[in-house]
Design a protein around this motif. Structure first.
Motif, PDB file in Angstrom:
ATOM      1  N   ASP A   1       0.828  -1.208   0.000  1.00  0.00           N
ATOM      2  CA  ASP A   1       0.000   0.000   0.000  1.00  0.00           C
ATOM      3  C   ASP A   1       0.865   1.261   0.000  1.00  0.00           C
ATOM      4  N   ARG A   2       0.912   1.948  -1.139  1.00  0.00           N
ATOM      5  CA  ARG A   2       1.730   3.163  -1.280  1.00  0.00           C
ATOM      6  C   ARG A   2       1.301   4.247  -0.292  1.00  0.00           C
ATOM      7  N   ARG A   3       0.002   4.354  -0.054  1.00  0.00           N
ATOM      8  CA  ARG A   3      -0.474   5.390   0.867  1.00  0.00           C
ATOM      9  C   ARG A   3       0.034   5.147   2.287  1.00  0.00           C
ATOM     10  N   GLU A   4       0.116   3.886   2.686  1.00  0.00           N
ATOM     11  CA  GLU A   4       0.669   3.569   4.012  1.00  0.00           C
ATOM     12  C   GLU A   4       2.153   3.920   4.062  1.00  0.00           C
TER      13      GLU A   4
ATOM     14  N   ASP B   1       3.577   6.270   2.309  1.00  0.00           N
ATOM     15  CA  ASP B   1       3.635   7.734   2.335  1.00  0.00           C
ATOM     16  C   ASP B   1       3.353   8.292   3.727  1.00  0.00           C
ATOM     17  N   LYS B   2       2.474   7.619   4.483  1.00  0.00           N
ATOM     18  CA  LYS B   2       2.126   8.094   5.836  1.00  0.00           C
ATOM     19  C   LYS B   2       3.288   7.971   6.806  1.00  0.00           C
TER      20      LYS B   2
ATOM     21  N   HIS C   1      10.186   2.478  -1.672  1.00  0.00           N
ATOM     22  CA  HIS C   1       8.958   1.680  -1.719  1.00  0.00           C
ATOM     23  C   HIS C   1       9.080   0.681  -2.860  1.00  0.00           C
TER      24      HIS C   1
ATOM     25  N   ARG D   1       7.742  11.052   6.043  1.00  0.00           N
ATOM     26  CA  ARG D   1       6.432  11.095   5.383  1.00  0.00           C
ATOM     27  C   ARG D   1       6.544  11.813   4.046  1.00  0.00           C
TER      28      ARG D   1
ATOM     29  N   ARG E   1       1.163  13.475  -0.531  1.00  0.00           N
ATOM     30  CA  ARG E   1       0.615  13.094  -1.841  1.00  0.00           C
ATOM     31  C   ARG E   1      -0.112  14.286  -2.418  1.00  0.00           C
TER      32      ARG E   1
ATOM     33  N   ASP F   1      -2.757  15.167  -5.587  1.00  0.00           N
ATOM     34  CA  ASP F   1      -3.572  14.706  -6.704  1.00  0.00           C
ATOM     35  C   ASP F   1      -3.140  15.426  -7.961  1.00  0.00           C
TER      36      ASP F   1
END
Length: 145
Positions: free
Chosen positions: A23-26, A28-29, A37, A102, A105, A107
């Motif tokens: 999970d890229r978002r995890e 990034d967090k 990654h 961190r 992100r 959009d």
């Protein structure tokens, strides 16, 4: 259980760190500083590892569990990267305060190329064919392969 976090901290000097979470978002967090990654269960683990590692690199892994560590070591070994010096489960890395870096992100709809050019350079990591079909003005092509 041995002190994986302490050993991991000591080993980070001079090592390359691969974060195998899918999970890229995890990622990034919060992730270990200087880590890359490289989603272990996706189609690009080999691409990520092969693009950023050299055979003599000492490698540390951040993975979900022991089975993922074994899978990552096997895949890396098959590509000629046989200096995996350690691994740590994500949960332990989080509990030990190692996931401190961190990434914000943004959009694509909110991306402002003019501001990005003022702040630095725009790197386009898509394939050369994708870049040639169209890209942000002033972007530098560095294909992620």
């Amino acid at each position: 259980m041995p002190d994986q976090a302490g050993a991991f901290r000591q080993a980070t000097a001079g090592a390359r760190i691969l974060d195998g979470r899918d999970d890229r978002r995890e990622f990034d967090k919060g992730h270990v500083a200087r880590s890359l990654h490289a989603p272990l269960h996706g189609p690009f683990f080999s691409t990520a590892a092969g693009s950023y590692l050299v055979p003599d690199d000492r490698i540390l892994l951040v993975v979900e569990n022991a089975a993922d560590a074994e899978l990552a070591v096997l895949q890396l070994y098959r590509m000629g990267f046989d200096h995996v010096v350690g691994w740590i489960p994500v949960a332990e890395a989080r509990a030990e305060g190692l996931l401190t870096t961190r990434l914000a992100r943004q959009d694509f709809g909110d991306f402002r190329a003019d501001q990005a050019r003022k702040d630095g350079e725009i790197l386009d990591v898509r394939t050369t064919a994708e870049f040639e079909k169209g890209h942000v003005d002033g972007a530098i092509s560095i294909p992620y392969t």
